[in-house]
Write a protein that holds these residues in place. Structure first.
Motif, PDB file in Angstrom:
ATOM      1  N   ARG A 184       3.406  11.010 -14.429  1.00 41.98           N
ATOM      2  CA  ARG A 184       4.594  11.660 -13.873  1.00 41.98           C
ATOM      3  C   ARG A 184       4.584  11.605 -12.341  1.00 41.98           C
ATOM      4  O   ARG A 184       5.604  11.312 -11.720  1.00 41.98           O
TER       5      ARG A 184
ATOM      6  N   TYR B  63      16.171   8.920  -8.136  1.00 46.90           N
ATOM      7  CA  TYR B  63      15.626  10.076  -8.815  1.00 46.90           C
ATOM      8  C   TYR B  63      14.691   9.574  -9.913  1.00 46.90           C
ATOM      9  O   TYR B  63      14.907   8.494 -10.466  1.00 46.90           O
ATOM     10  N   PRO B  64      13.668  10.354 -10.268  1.00 44.94           N
ATOM     11  CA  PRO B  64      12.718   9.895 -11.302  1.00 44.94           C
ATOM     12  C   PRO B  64      13.369   9.573 -12.653  1.00 44.94           C
ATOM     13  O   PRO B  64      13.020   8.584 -13.285  1.00 44.94           O
TER      14      PRO B  64
ATOM     15  N   LYS C  48      10.664   7.520  -5.498  1.00 46.13           N
ATOM     16  CA  LYS C  48      10.960   7.856  -4.105  1.00 46.13           C
ATOM     17  C   LYS C  48      10.928   6.607  -3.225  1.00 46.13           C
ATOM     18  O   LYS C  48      11.752   6.455  -2.326  1.00 46.13           O
TER      19      LYS C  48
ATOM     20  N   ARG D 248       7.215   9.550  -9.917  1.00 49.72           N
ATOM     21  CA  ARG D 248       7.931  10.199  -8.815  1.00 49.72           C
ATOM     22  C   ARG D 248       7.717   9.459  -7.505  1.00 49.72           C
ATOM     23  O   ARG D 248       8.640   9.309  -6.702  1.00 49.72           O
ATOM     24  N   ARG D 249       6.493   8.971  -7.282  1.00 46.60           N
ATOM     25  CA  ARG D 249       6.220   8.195  -6.056  1.00 46.60           C
ATOM     26  C   ARG D 249       6.995   6.879  -6.051  1.00 46.60           C
ATOM     27  O   ARG D 249       7.587   6.494  -5.049  1.00 46.60           O
TER      28      ARG D 249
END
Length: 148
Positions: A54, A67-68, A62, A58-59
């Motif tokens: 997760r 958005y994830p 970004k 997210r990295r």
């Protein structure tokens, strides 16, 4: 003499007749129309992930200015539309993990995912997870030069 019949002293024995056109019949004579299904309807698949996966998603999201959830959807669609290397061995599927991201797929992508489900003999969640992990490994290698 009053013009209002309510204040009149005379009692009338006139029967009140109902107008049949004003009465609604339950069920009605009209056949019920079926609602149309939207052509761009999406189907939601909740893909479980570990905490490390997760954070990595997210990295990566970004770094791609996304958005994830949209990033996961993008990766799965990309993996379904192209022949991207999918891990041959079954990776650790975090079935009991409360962490997840949603992947919303249109019907044409869902049909392709169902073909993989039949081929791999697994559920939609597991197939989406497997494709997502293959895509993340490919993205991670290209960005960081290592496999996750």
């Amino acid at each position: 003499m009053s013009f209002n019949p309510m204040f009149s002293n005379k009692k009338t024995t006139q029967k009140v007749t109902e107008n049949a056109s004003n009465v609604r019949i339950l069920g009605g004579d009209k056949p019920k129309k079926e609602r149309k299904v939207r052509s761009d309807k999406k189907f939601d698949i909740k893909v479980p992930l570990t905490e490390k996966q997760r954070i990595l998603i997210r990295r990566l999201a970004k770094s791609n200015d996304m958005y994830p959830t949209h990033y996961c959807e993008y990766l799965v669609k990309k993996g379904l539309s192209r022949k991207v290397p999918v891990p041959k061995e079954k990776s650790e599927y975090p079935s009991s993990s409360p962490l997840s991201f949603h992947v919303r797929l249109e019907e044409r992508f869902l049909e392709k995912l169902d073909e993989f489900c039949i081929q791999w003999d697994c559920s939609r969640k597991k197939a989406a997870y497997r494709i997502l992990m293959g895509m993340i490994n490919a993205e991670g290698e290209s960005l960081y030069g290592r496999t996750f």
